[in-house]
Structure formats: structure tokens, C-alpha cells
Design an enzyme around this catalytic site. Sequence first.
Site, PDB file in Angstrom:
ATOM      1  N   ILE A  51      48.019  39.235  43.392  1.00 52.13           N
ATOM      2  CA  ILE A  51      48.895  40.127  42.642  1.00 52.13           C
ATOM      3  C   ILE A  51      48.098  40.858  41.568  1.00 52.13           C
ATOM      4  O   ILE A  51      47.224  40.271  40.909  1.00 52.13           O
ATOM      5  CB  ILE A  51      50.029  39.311  41.987  1.00 52.13           C
ATOM      6  CG1 ILE A  51      50.894  38.638  43.065  1.00 52.13           C
ATOM      7  CG2 ILE A  51      50.905  40.186  41.090  1.00 52.13           C
ATOM      8  CD1 ILE A  51      51.872  37.600  42.513  1.00 52.13           C
ATOM      9  N   CYS A  52      48.392  42.157  41.373  1.00 54.75           N
ATOM     10  CA  CYS A  52      47.837  42.937  40.272  1.00 54.75           C
ATOM     11  C   CYS A  52      46.319  43.049  40.394  1.00 54.75           C
ATOM     12  O   CYS A  52      45.808  43.560  41.375  1.00 54.75           O
ATOM     13  CB  CYS A  52      48.276  42.308  38.947  1.00 54.75           C
ATOM     14  SG  CYS A  52      47.955  43.312  37.483  1.00 54.75           S
ATOM     15  N   ILE A  53      45.548  42.533  39.421  1.00 53.41           N
ATOM     16  CA  ILE A  53      44.090  42.633  39.436  1.00 53.41           C
ATOM     17  C   ILE A  53      43.444  41.530  40.266  1.00 53.41           C
ATOM     18  O   ILE A  53      42.264  41.627  40.619  1.00 53.41           O
ATOM     19  CB  ILE A  53      43.539  42.602  37.981  1.00 53.41           C
ATOM     20  CG1 ILE A  53      42.040  42.957  37.921  1.00 53.41           C
ATOM     21  CG2 ILE A  53      43.774  41.232  37.351  1.00 53.41           C
ATOM     22  CD1 ILE A  53      41.709  44.363  38.391  1.00 53.41           C
TER      23      ILE A  53
ATOM     24  N   PRO B  25      43.338  40.784  43.365  1.00 52.19           N
ATOM     25  CA  PRO B  25      42.642  41.097  44.615  1.00 52.19           C
ATOM     26  C   PRO B  25      41.130  41.268  44.471  1.00 52.19           C
ATOM     27  O   PRO B  25      40.409  41.136  45.465  1.00 52.19           O
ATOM     28  CB  PRO B  25      43.313  42.395  45.073  1.00 52.19           C
ATOM     29  CG  PRO B  25      44.711  42.270  44.554  1.00 52.19           C
ATOM     30  CD  PRO B  25      44.539  41.636  43.204  1.00 52.19           C
TER      31      PRO B  25
END
Length: 219
Positions: A139-141, A143
Site C-alpha cells: 500500500i502507498c509507498i 511497493p
Amino acid sequence: MQKESGKNVAIILSGCGVFDGSEIHEAVIAILSARKAGASVKFFAPDIPQADVVNHLSGNAEPLPREVLSESARIARGKISPLFELNAKKFDAIIFPGGFGAAKNLSSFAMDGTSCSVNADVEKAIKDALSAKVALGFICISPVIAAKVIGNGVELTIGRDPSTASAINAMGARHLECGVEGFIKDAKLNVYSTPAYMLAQDILQVEAGISSMVSAMLL
């Protein structure tokens, strides 16, 4: 009464608070989405010092040391285990919420960019999940962690941010643009990602993206 699915979800936390730990909205929405799908949830975090401590009111750094595991316990309501105890084979899905903790504590991406390192327990959890064909959600950063550990052209999204997308590609993954309420699935590797607050302007958008991703992971 919620019907239980018999599925198990591990949520990997990185502290408590967007600027130096897990993004709380994203973490809570992931928890709620898993429970609404009937899955049981367990929490894990590395037993390490935080990279830094940020006053979330002023935005200033503070000198007080804090520990990732004990801070993550705030979100887990005290029921959390050190990440080295995670047995990926016992779970149907493993989810990493965002927040700067993902880029500071679970990895060093915030400081080192594409040359970052990843916490050894985090790396092991991801590799064990891949081997066991357990669904992985980022989720969000977060990855960027998948890009560094998995590489191999794994398809990921952080939304549309050009610099982070470029970094993901440089680490051997393949970034795909995605709307805030959607998610990307790499069907070959069973890896999912959604932009959340990398793109969202409202918690409703965050909820839409995370809930749809978690639902797909638990089908």
C-alpha cells in the site's frame, strides 16, 4: 455477526504515524477490510529502533528513541509479534501498509533511494510468501520494498508519481499507473498494490482502493 472465512492475514507494521511509521488510516482500513472479508488478522513488526522520530504536530525531528515493535503495538492494541516469528505458510495474505516507516524502518528507501537496503526479516517474509504462493499486498509507498526484494519485472503501482515510479523501474520492477480507487495485480507472482495516500486526497479514496485490493487478495 461476521461470518468467518477461515483465512488468515498478516499485517506488517512499521511504527505508528505517517511521518516515521505506519500510516494509521491505511493500516486500519486494511485491518477492517480483512475482517469484513471474514479473515482473522495478526500483526507483526521488526523489533528494531526507528530510523527517526517525528513530532506529527510540528513536523520537527525529536531526539527521543522509539522502537518499531512497541510503537506498532499502538495500532495492534498490544497484540503483536516480532517479525522474525512470522511463518508465511500459515497465512493466506500478507499486507504492508504505507507511511514513511515503510521507507525508513522496513527499508532505507527514504534515505538511499534505489540503493536502499531492506530489513532482513522483511525480506525473508516476502521471499517466503513468494515461495509459498501467499498473496502479498503493498500500500502507498511500500511497493518500493517489493521492487527491491522481488524485482524480476513484478508489476506494481504507487499511482502516478514519476520519480517514485522511475525508482521502482530502476530496481527491476515494472511500474503501472493506477487510479487511487483501484489496484494492480501481478497475477504471475500473486502481488497486489494500491496507491492510497500516494495519490488520495480523501480517506474515502483510500478506503475504496484498499478494500477492493484486500477483497481480491482473499477471493
